[in-house]
Design a protein around this motif. Structure first.
Motif, PDB file in Angstrom:
ATOM      1  N   ASN A  14       0.536  -1.260   0.068  1.00 60.02           N
ATOM      2  CA  ASN A  14      -0.093  -0.145   0.078  1.00 60.02           C
ATOM      3  C   ASN A  14       0.751   1.186   0.248  1.00 60.02           C
ATOM      4  OD1 ASN A  14      -2.282  -1.432  -0.090  1.00 60.02           O
ATOM      5  ND2 ASN A  14      -2.968  -1.033   2.174  1.00 60.02           N
ATOM      6  N   MET A  15       1.715   1.231   0.554  1.00 60.44           N
ATOM      7  CA  MET A  15       2.903   2.320   0.729  1.00 60.44           C
ATOM      8  C   MET A  15       3.585   2.612  -0.431  1.00 60.44           C
ATOM      9  SD  MET A  15       4.683   1.812   4.698  1.00 60.44           S
ATOM     10  CE  MET A  15       5.677   3.227   4.384  1.00 60.44           C
ATOM     11  N   ALA A  16       3.844   1.407  -1.307  1.00 62.23           N
ATOM     12  CA  ALA A  16       4.566   1.593  -2.370  1.00 62.23           C
ATOM     13  C   ALA A  16       3.354   2.209  -3.550  1.00 62.23           C
ATOM     14  CB  ALA A  16       5.071   0.096  -2.947  1.00 62.23           C
ATOM     15  N   GLN A  17       2.062   1.648  -3.530  1.00 65.90           N
ATOM     16  CA  GLN A  17       1.083   2.380  -4.202  1.00 65.90           C
ATOM     17  C   GLN A  17       0.939   3.757  -3.879  1.00 65.90           C
ATOM     18  OE1 GLN A  17      -2.427  -0.031  -4.526  1.00 65.90           O
ATOM     19  NE2 GLN A  17      -3.493   1.726  -5.336  1.00 65.90           N
ATOM     20  N   ARG A  18       1.043   4.310  -2.812  1.00 68.01           N
ATOM     21  CA  ARG A  18       0.710   5.667  -2.599  1.00 68.01           C
ATOM     22  C   ARG A  18       1.862   6.409  -3.137  1.00 68.01           C
ATOM     23  NH1 ARG A  18      -2.663   8.508   0.931  1.00 68.01           N
ATOM     24  NH2 ARG A  18      -1.615  10.466   1.507  1.00 68.01           N
ATOM     25  N   LEU A  19       3.176   5.963  -3.054  1.00 67.62           N
ATOM     26  CA  LEU A  19       4.237   6.618  -3.513  1.00 67.62           C
ATOM     27  C   LEU A  19       4.116   6.749  -5.105  1.00 67.62           C
ATOM     28  CD1 LEU A  19       6.958   5.061  -1.384  1.00 67.62           C
ATOM     29  CD2 LEU A  19       6.347   7.304  -1.406  1.00 67.62           C
ATOM     30  N   VAL A  20       3.810   5.677  -5.657  1.00 68.40           N
ATOM     31  CA  VAL A  20       3.496   5.647  -7.124  1.00 68.40           C
ATOM     32  C   VAL A  20       2.476   6.680  -7.522  1.00 68.40           C
ATOM     33  CG1 VAL A  20       2.842   4.524  -9.216  1.00 68.40           C
ATOM     34  CG2 VAL A  20       4.412   3.412  -7.572  1.00 68.40           C
ATOM     35  N   SER A  21       1.285   6.732  -6.845  1.00 72.44           N
ATOM     36  CA  SER A  21       0.538   7.640  -7.131  1.00 72.44           C
ATOM     37  C   SER A  21       0.917   9.248  -6.867  1.00 72.44           C
ATOM     38  CB  SER A  21      -0.829   7.393  -6.201  1.00 72.44           C
ATOM     39  OG  SER A  21      -1.271   6.118  -6.521  1.00 72.44           O
ATOM     40  N   GLY A  22       1.772   9.237  -6.103  1.00 76.15           N
ATOM     41  CA  GLY A  22       2.216  10.568  -5.730  1.00 76.15           C
ATOM     42  C   GLY A  22       3.324  10.951  -6.662  1.00 76.15           C
ATOM     43  N   GLY A  23       3.739  10.315  -7.737  1.00 76.96           N
ATOM     44  CA  GLY A  23       4.777  10.739  -8.761  1.00 76.96           C
ATOM     45  C   GLY A  23       6.133   9.802  -8.514  1.00 76.96           C
ATOM     46  N   HIS A  24       6.179   9.175  -7.506  1.00 73.91           N
ATOM     47  CA  HIS A  24       7.578   8.476  -7.317  1.00 73.91           C
ATOM     48  C   HIS A  24       7.793   7.155  -8.055  1.00 73.91           C
ATOM     49  CE1 HIS A  24       8.856  11.161  -4.193  1.00 73.91           C
ATOM     50  NE2 HIS A  24       7.533  11.270  -3.751  1.00 73.91           N
ATOM     51  N   GLU A  25       8.873   6.782  -8.563  1.00 74.32           N
ATOM     52  CA  GLU A  25       9.112   5.252  -9.026  1.00 74.32           C
ATOM     53  C   GLU A  25       9.511   4.592  -7.885  1.00 74.32           C
ATOM     54  OE1 GLU A  25      11.242   5.495 -12.956  1.00 74.32           O
ATOM     55  OE2 GLU A  25      11.937   7.418 -12.310  1.00 74.32           O
ATOM     56  N   VAL A  26       8.753   3.268  -8.048  1.00 77.65           N
ATOM     57  CA  VAL A  26       9.222   2.233  -6.829  1.00 77.65           C
ATOM     58  C   VAL A  26       9.759   1.017  -7.315  1.00 77.65           C
ATOM     59  CG1 VAL A  26       8.309   1.152  -4.775  1.00 77.65           C
ATOM     60  CG2 VAL A  26       7.467   3.447  -5.512  1.00 77.65           C
ATOM     61  N   LYS A  37       3.892  -9.672  -8.228  1.00 75.52           N
ATOM     62  CA  LYS A  37       3.110  -9.528  -9.233  1.00 75.52           C
ATOM     63  C   LYS A  37       2.087  -8.538  -8.600  1.00 75.52           C
ATOM     64  CE  LYS A  37      -0.371 -12.194 -12.095  1.00 75.52           C
ATOM     65  NZ  LYS A  37      -0.803 -13.454 -12.489  1.00 75.52           N
ATOM     66  N   ASP A  38       1.677  -8.649  -7.477  1.00 79.39           N
ATOM     67  CA  ASP A  38       0.600  -7.684  -7.081  1.00 79.39           C
ATOM     68  C   ASP A  38       1.170  -6.289  -7.103  1.00 79.39           C
ATOM     69  OD1 ASP A  38      -1.586  -6.741  -5.120  1.00 79.39           O
ATOM     70  OD2 ASP A  38      -0.333  -6.309  -3.770  1.00 79.39           O
ATOM     71  N   LEU A  39       2.634  -6.194  -6.705  1.00 79.96           N
ATOM     72  CA  LEU A  39       3.064  -4.868  -6.696  1.00 79.96           C
ATOM     73  C   LEU A  39       3.105  -4.184  -8.308  1.00 79.96           C
ATOM     74  CD1 LEU A  39       4.481  -2.518  -5.053  1.00 79.96           C
ATOM     75  CD2 LEU A  39       6.852  -3.856  -6.145  1.00 79.96           C
ATOM     76  N   GLU A  40       3.475  -5.026  -9.295  1.00 76.43           N
ATOM     77  CA  GLU A  40       3.243  -4.612 -10.600  1.00 76.43           C
ATOM     78  C   GLU A  40       1.856  -4.150 -11.060  1.00 76.43           C
ATOM     79  OE1 GLU A  40       4.752  -8.089 -12.521  1.00 76.43           O
ATOM     80  OE2 GLU A  40       6.890  -7.956 -11.825  1.00 76.43           O
ATOM     81  N   ALA A  44       4.137  -0.394  -9.813  1.00 75.40           N
ATOM     82  CA  ALA A  44       5.362  -0.307  -9.667  1.00 75.40           C
ATOM     83  C   ALA A  44       6.343  -1.500 -10.262  1.00 75.40           C
ATOM     84  CB  ALA A  44       5.657  -0.378  -8.242  1.00 75.40           C
ATOM     85  N   GLU A  45       7.757  -1.343 -10.254  1.00 71.51           N
ATOM     86  CA  GLU A  45       8.419  -2.299 -10.920  1.00 71.51           C
ATOM     87  C   GLU A  45       8.631  -3.496  -9.623  1.00 71.51           C
ATOM     88  OE1 GLU A  45      11.927  -1.391 -13.165  1.00 71.51           O
ATOM     89  OE2 GLU A  45      11.671   0.703 -12.735  1.00 71.51           O
ATOM     90  N   SER A  46       9.054  -4.600 -10.200  1.00 74.50           N
ATOM     91  CA  SER A  46       9.519  -5.677  -9.011  1.00 74.50           C
ATOM     92  C   SER A  46      10.985  -6.225  -9.489  1.00 74.50           C
ATOM     93  CB  SER A  46       8.542  -6.775  -9.028  1.00 74.50           C
ATOM     94  OG  SER A  46       8.528  -7.505 -10.125  1.00 74.50           O
ATOM     95  N   ALA A  47      11.604  -6.665  -8.568  1.00 72.39           N
ATOM     96  CA  ALA A  47      12.735  -7.395  -8.840  1.00 72.39           C
ATOM     97  C   ALA A  47      12.712  -8.764  -7.729  1.00 72.39           C
ATOM     98  CB  ALA A  47      14.005  -6.558  -8.089  1.00 72.39           C
ATOM     99  N   ASP A  48      13.483  -9.854  -8.347  1.00 71.95           N
ATOM    100  CA  ASP A  48      13.157 -11.009  -7.992  1.00 71.95           C
ATOM    101  C   ASP A  48      14.489 -11.395  -6.778  1.00 71.95           C
ATOM    102  OD1 ASP A  48      15.200 -11.608  -9.487  1.00 71.95           O
ATOM    103  OD2 ASP A  48      14.119 -13.124 -10.887  1.00 71.95           O
TER     104      ASP A  48
END
Length: 301
Positions: A14-26, A37-40, A44-48
Protein backbone atom coordinates in the motif's frame (compact mmCIF):
# COMPACT_ATOMS: atom_id res chain seq x y z
CA UNK A 1 12.55 10.10 -6.91
CA UNK A 2 13.08 6.37 -7.36
CA UNK A 3 13.37 4.12 -4.35
CA UNK A 4 13.35 0.47 -3.43
CA UNK A 5 10.76 -1.18 -1.18
CA UNK A 6 11.72 -4.38 0.61
CA UNK A 7 8.81 -6.36 2.06
CA UNK A 8 5.54 -6.31 0.15
CA UNK A 9 3.02 -7.31 2.78
CA UNK A 10 -0.24 -5.42 2.71
CA UNK A 11 1.19 -2.31 4.35
CA UNK A 12 4.38 -2.28 2.29
CA UNK A 13 2.47 -2.74 -0.96
CA UNK A 14 0.00 0.00 0.00
CA UNK A 15 2.84 2.37 0.78
CA UNK A 16 4.45 1.62 -2.57
CA UNK A 17 1.15 2.30 -4.33
CA UNK A 18 0.74 5.64 -2.54
CA UNK A 19 4.26 6.63 -3.55
CA UNK A 20 3.60 5.72 -7.17
CA UNK A 21 0.35 7.70 -7.11
CA UNK A 22 2.36 10.64 -5.76
CA UNK A 23 4.76 10.61 -8.68
CA UNK A 24 7.60 8.48 -7.31
CA UNK A 25 9.09 5.45 -9.02
CA UNK A 26 9.18 2.32 -6.88
CA UNK A 27 10.97 -0.97 -7.33
CA UNK A 28 9.93 -3.65 -4.86
CA UNK A 29 11.34 -6.93 -3.68
CA UNK A 30 9.65 -9.75 -1.79
CA UNK A 31 10.59 -13.45 -1.83
CA UNK A 32 6.98 -14.30 -2.71
CA UNK A 33 6.27 -14.18 -6.48
CA UNK A 34 2.59 -13.38 -5.86
CA UNK A 35 3.56 -10.30 -3.83
CA UNK A 36 5.79 -9.04 -6.65
CA UNK A 37 3.00 -9.60 -9.17
CA UNK A 38 0.57 -7.67 -6.95
CA UNK A 39 3.05 -4.79 -6.78
CA UNK A 40 3.32 -4.65 -10.56
CA UNK A 41 -0.46 -4.41 -10.72
CA UNK A 42 -0.20 -1.28 -8.57
CA UNK A 43 2.05 0.48 -11.09
CA UNK A 44 5.49 -0.29 -9.65
CA UNK A 45 8.42 -2.40 -10.84
CA UNK A 46 9.56 -5.54 -9.09
CA UNK A 47 12.81 -7.42 -8.66
CA UNK A 48 13.28 -11.07 -7.76
CA UNK A 49 16.36 -10.54 -5.57
CA UNK A 50 17.95 -7.87 -3.42
CA UNK A 51 20.86 -7.61 -5.85
CA UNK A 52 18.56 -6.95 -8.81
CA UNK A 53 16.58 -4.46 -6.73
CA UNK A 54 19.70 -2.45 -5.87
CA UNK A 55 20.89 -2.61 -9.48
CA UNK A 56 17.69 -0.90 -10.65
CA UNK A 57 18.16 2.11 -8.38
CA UNK A 58 20.19 5.24 -9.24
CA UNK A 59 22.86 6.42 -6.82
CA UNK A 60 22.56 7.57 -4.12
CA UNK A 61 20.09 4.77 -3.50
CA UNK A 62 17.22 4.77 -1.02
CA UNK A 63 15.75 1.51 0.26
CA UNK A 64 12.74 1.27 2.56
CA UNK A 65 12.32 -1.89 4.66
CA UNK A 66 8.85 -3.07 5.68
CA UNK A 67 9.66 -6.44 7.24
CA UNK A 68 8.90 -7.90 10.69
CA UNK A 69 11.11 -6.82 13.58
CA UNK A 70 13.85 -9.01 14.97
CA UNK A 71 15.82 -11.70 13.16
CA UNK A 72 14.17 -11.09 9.77
CA UNK A 73 15.23 -7.44 9.82
CA UNK A 74 18.79 -8.38 10.84
CA UNK A 75 19.03 -11.04 8.13
CA UNK A 76 17.68 -8.71 5.44
CA UNK A 77 20.09 -5.94 6.42
CA UNK A 78 23.04 -8.37 6.49
CA UNK A 79 22.23 -9.41 2.92
CA UNK A 80 21.66 -5.84 1.79
CA UNK A 81 24.68 -4.11 3.29
CA UNK A 82 27.35 -5.54 0.89
CA UNK A 83 25.27 -4.31 -2.06
CA UNK A 84 25.26 -0.68 -0.96
CA UNK A 85 27.76 2.15 -1.22
CA UNK A 86 28.62 5.30 0.78
CA UNK A 87 25.87 7.89 0.45
CA UNK A 88 23.04 5.36 0.15
CA UNK A 89 20.18 5.42 2.66
CA UNK A 90 18.31 2.62 4.41
CA UNK A 91 14.96 3.35 6.07
CA UNK A 92 13.51 0.85 8.53
CA UNK A 93 9.78 1.48 8.51
CA UNK A 94 8.86 -1.56 10.59
CA UNK A 95 8.29 -1.84 14.33
CA UNK A 96 11.87 -2.52 15.35
CA UNK A 97 13.01 -2.09 18.93
CA UNK A 98 14.81 1.24 19.08
CA UNK A 99 17.85 -0.33 20.75
CA UNK A 100 18.22 -2.71 17.80
CA UNK A 101 17.91 0.30 15.52
CA UNK A 102 20.74 2.11 17.27
CA UNK A 103 22.93 -1.00 16.99
CA UNK A 104 22.20 -1.43 13.30
CA UNK A 105 22.79 2.23 12.56
CA UNK A 106 26.32 2.02 13.97
CA UNK A 107 27.15 -0.76 11.52
CA UNK A 108 25.90 1.23 8.54
CA UNK A 109 27.41 4.49 9.74
CA UNK A 110 30.83 2.82 9.73
CA UNK A 111 30.39 2.37 5.98
CA UNK A 112 29.03 5.91 5.51
CA UNK A 113 25.54 4.58 4.69
CA UNK A 114 22.73 6.65 6.19
CA UNK A 115 20.33 4.80 8.48
CA UNK A 116 16.88 6.21 9.21
CA UNK A 117 14.20 4.72 11.45
CA UNK A 118 10.63 5.59 10.62
CA UNK A 119 7.89 4.57 13.02
CA UNK A 120 4.90 4.10 10.73
CA UNK A 121 1.24 4.16 11.76
CA UNK A 122 -1.87 4.02 9.63
CA UNK A 123 -2.44 0.34 8.99
CA UNK A 124 -4.65 -0.68 6.10
CA UNK A 125 -6.17 2.82 5.96
CA UNK A 126 -2.91 4.56 5.14
CA UNK A 127 -3.23 3.99 1.41
CA UNK A 128 -6.04 6.52 1.17
CA UNK A 129 -5.70 8.52 4.39
CA UNK A 130 -1.94 8.71 4.64
CA UNK A 131 0.52 7.47 7.24
CA UNK A 132 1.75 8.97 10.50
CA UNK A 133 5.55 8.96 10.24
CA UNK A 134 7.85 9.37 13.26
CA UNK A 135 11.34 9.73 11.83
CA UNK A 136 14.72 9.34 13.51
CA UNK A 137 18.03 10.05 11.80
CA UNK A 138 20.39 12.72 10.59
CA UNK A 139 18.90 16.04 9.54
CA UNK A 140 20.51 16.07 6.08
CA UNK A 141 19.41 12.61 4.85
CA UNK A 142 15.89 13.10 6.23
CA UNK A 143 15.60 16.45 4.48
CA UNK A 144 16.87 14.94 1.22
CA UNK A 145 13.99 12.45 1.36
CA UNK A 146 11.37 15.03 2.30
CA UNK A 147 9.29 14.41 -0.84
CA UNK A 148 8.89 10.73 0.09
CA UNK A 149 7.66 11.51 3.58
CA UNK A 150 5.35 14.26 2.31
CA UNK A 151 3.81 11.83 -0.17
CA UNK A 152 3.20 9.11 2.40
CA UNK A 153 1.85 11.45 5.09
CA UNK A 154 -1.78 12.66 5.24
CA UNK A 155 -0.57 16.06 3.99
CA UNK A 156 2.77 17.70 3.22
CA UNK A 157 2.70 19.58 6.52
CA UNK A 158 0.77 17.11 8.66
CA UNK A 159 1.35 13.72 10.27
CA UNK A 160 5.10 13.43 9.84
CA UNK A 161 8.35 14.83 11.16
CA UNK A 162 11.91 14.17 12.21
CA UNK A 163 11.63 13.67 15.97
CA UNK A 164 15.34 13.24 16.74
CA UNK A 165 18.47 11.15 16.10
CA UNK A 166 18.59 7.51 15.04
CA UNK A 167 16.39 5.37 17.29
CA UNK A 168 14.03 8.17 18.27
CA UNK A 169 11.54 7.33 15.52
CA UNK A 170 11.09 3.75 16.66
CA UNK A 171 11.12 4.83 20.30
CA UNK A 172 8.30 7.31 19.63
CA UNK A 173 6.32 4.67 17.71
CA UNK A 174 6.81 2.23 20.60
CA UNK A 175 5.24 4.68 23.05
CA UNK A 176 2.51 5.45 20.48
CA UNK A 177 1.60 1.76 20.44
CA UNK A 178 1.68 1.56 24.24
CA UNK A 179 -0.85 4.40 24.38
CA UNK A 180 -2.91 2.55 21.79
CA UNK A 181 -3.04 -0.48 24.09
CA UNK A 182 -4.52 1.64 26.89
CA UNK A 183 -7.07 3.36 24.66
CA UNK A 184 -8.26 0.08 23.18
CA UNK A 185 -8.58 -1.51 26.61
CA UNK A 186 -10.62 1.43 27.92
CA UNK A 187 -13.05 1.24 25.00
CA UNK A 188 -13.35 -2.54 25.35
CA UNK A 189 -14.07 -2.35 29.08
CA UNK A 190 -16.58 0.47 28.71
CA UNK A 191 -18.57 -1.28 26.02
CA UNK A 192 -18.44 -4.51 28.02
CA UNK A 193 -20.08 -2.74 30.97
CA UNK A 194 -22.76 -1.36 28.64
CA UNK A 195 -23.34 -4.82 27.18
CA UNK A 196 -23.72 -6.42 30.60
CA UNK A 197 -26.44 -3.92 31.64
CA UNK A 198 -29.08 -6.16 30.06
CA UNK A 199 -32.10 -4.40 31.61
CA UNK A 200 -31.54 -1.40 29.32
CA UNK A 201 -31.10 -3.42 26.13
CA UNK A 202 -28.55 -0.92 24.86
CA UNK A 203 -27.65 -0.86 21.16
CA UNK A 204 -23.86 -0.64 21.38
CA UNK A 205 -23.49 0.46 17.79
CA UNK A 206 -25.92 3.30 18.38
CA UNK A 207 -24.01 4.38 21.47
CA UNK A 208 -20.72 4.30 19.56
CA UNK A 209 -22.24 6.43 16.80
CA UNK A 210 -23.50 8.98 19.34
CA UNK A 211 -20.07 9.20 20.94
CA UNK A 212 -18.36 9.70 17.59
CA UNK A 213 -19.70 13.26 17.32
CA UNK A 214 -19.14 15.96 19.91
CA UNK A 215 -18.00 13.60 22.65
CA UNK A 216 -14.70 14.02 24.44
CA UNK A 217 -13.96 10.31 23.80
CA UNK A 218 -14.37 10.54 20.03
CA UNK A 219 -11.39 9.20 18.05
CA UNK A 220 -10.42 7.14 15.03
CA UNK A 221 -10.33 4.08 17.27
CA UNK A 222 -13.93 4.79 18.23
CA UNK A 223 -14.79 5.09 14.53
CA UNK A 224 -13.33 1.64 13.98
CA UNK A 225 -15.13 0.31 17.07
CA UNK A 226 -18.44 1.59 15.71
CA UNK A 227 -17.78 -0.11 12.37
CA UNK A 228 -17.00 -3.40 14.13
CA UNK A 229 -20.16 -3.21 16.25
CA UNK A 230 -22.28 -2.47 13.20
CA UNK A 231 -20.89 -5.49 11.38
CA UNK A 232 -21.00 -7.90 14.32
CA UNK A 233 -22.89 -6.52 17.37
CA UNK A 234 -22.44 -9.66 19.49
CA UNK A 235 -18.86 -10.34 18.36
CA UNK A 236 -20.08 -13.73 17.13
CA UNK A 237 -17.37 -16.13 16.04
CA UNK A 238 -14.50 -14.10 17.51
CA UNK A 239 -12.31 -15.86 20.06
CA UNK A 240 -11.41 -13.80 23.18
CA UNK A 241 -7.71 -13.99 22.33
CA UNK A 242 -5.80 -10.74 21.90
CA UNK A 243 -2.30 -10.84 20.41
CA UNK A 244 0.47 -8.34 20.94
CA UNK A 245 3.34 -7.57 18.58
CA UNK A 246 5.87 -6.49 21.18
CA UNK A 247 5.65 -2.71 21.39
CA UNK A 248 3.50 -2.76 24.53
CA UNK A 249 6.01 -5.00 26.31
CA UNK A 250 8.88 -2.73 25.27
CA UNK A 251 6.96 0.33 26.48
CA UNK A 252 6.35 -1.20 29.91
CA UNK A 253 9.98 -2.28 30.20
CA UNK A 254 11.12 1.24 29.29
CA UNK A 255 8.77 2.78 31.85
CA UNK A 256 10.25 0.56 34.55
CA UNK A 257 13.80 1.42 33.51
CA UNK A 258 12.99 5.15 33.57
CA UNK A 259 11.08 4.91 36.87
CA UNK A 260 7.92 6.19 35.21
CA UNK A 261 4.55 5.00 36.51
CA UNK A 262 2.48 3.64 33.60
CA UNK A 263 -0.31 1.57 35.22
CA UNK A 264 -2.87 1.87 32.41
CA UNK A 265 -0.52 0.71 29.67
CA UNK A 266 0.89 -2.04 31.91
CA UNK A 267 -2.53 -3.39 32.86
CA UNK A 268 -3.73 -3.28 29.26
CA UNK A 269 -0.76 -5.47 28.32
CA UNK A 270 -1.50 -7.86 31.17
CA UNK A 271 -5.12 -8.12 30.05
CA UNK A 272 -3.94 -9.18 26.61
CA UNK A 273 -1.81 -11.88 28.19
CA UNK A 274 -4.75 -12.97 30.34
CA UNK A 275 -6.97 -13.33 27.28
CA UNK A 276 -4.81 -16.20 26.05
CA UNK A 277 -5.30 -18.42 29.08
CA UNK A 278 -8.49 -20.29 28.24
CA UNK A 279 -7.87 -22.79 31.05
CA UNK A 280 -6.54 -20.50 33.79
CA UNK A 281 -4.74 -22.36 36.54
CA UNK A 282 -4.56 -19.13 38.55
CA UNK A 283 -8.34 -18.69 38.50
CA UNK A 284 -8.85 -22.31 39.53
CA UNK A 285 -6.45 -21.82 42.44
CA UNK A 286 -8.26 -18.63 43.48
CA UNK A 287 -11.54 -20.56 43.62
CA UNK A 288 -9.87 -23.28 45.68
CA UNK A 289 -8.48 -20.70 48.13
CA UNK A 290 -11.93 -19.17 48.65
CA UNK A 291 -13.29 -22.63 49.35
CA UNK A 292 -10.52 -23.32 51.86
CA UNK A 293 -10.88 -20.20 53.98
CA UNK A 294 -14.55 -19.42 53.56
CA UNK A 295 -16.24 -22.55 52.40
CA UNK A 296 -17.33 -20.84 49.19
CA UNK A 297 -18.75 -23.15 46.53
CA UNK A 298 -16.58 -24.28 43.65
CA UNK A 299 -18.12 -24.58 40.19
CA UNK A 300 -17.32 -27.84 38.44
CA UNK A 301 -16.37 -28.01 34.77
Amino acid sequence: MKLGMIGLGRMGANMAQRLVSGGHEVVGFDPRPEARKDLEGRGAESADSLARLVAKLPAPRTLWLMVPSGEITDATLASLRPLLAPGDTVIDGGNSNYRDTQRRAQTFDAEKIHYIDCGTSGGVWGLTGGYSLMIGGGEAPVERLRSIFETLAPAKDQGWGRVGPVGSGHFTKMIHNGIEYGLMQAYAEGFSILQHKSEFGLDLHQVAEIWRYGSVVRSWLLDLTAAALEKNPAMTGIAPFVSDSGEGRWTVAEAIELNVSAPVITLSLLERLRSRDADSFADKLLAAMRNQFGGHAIKST
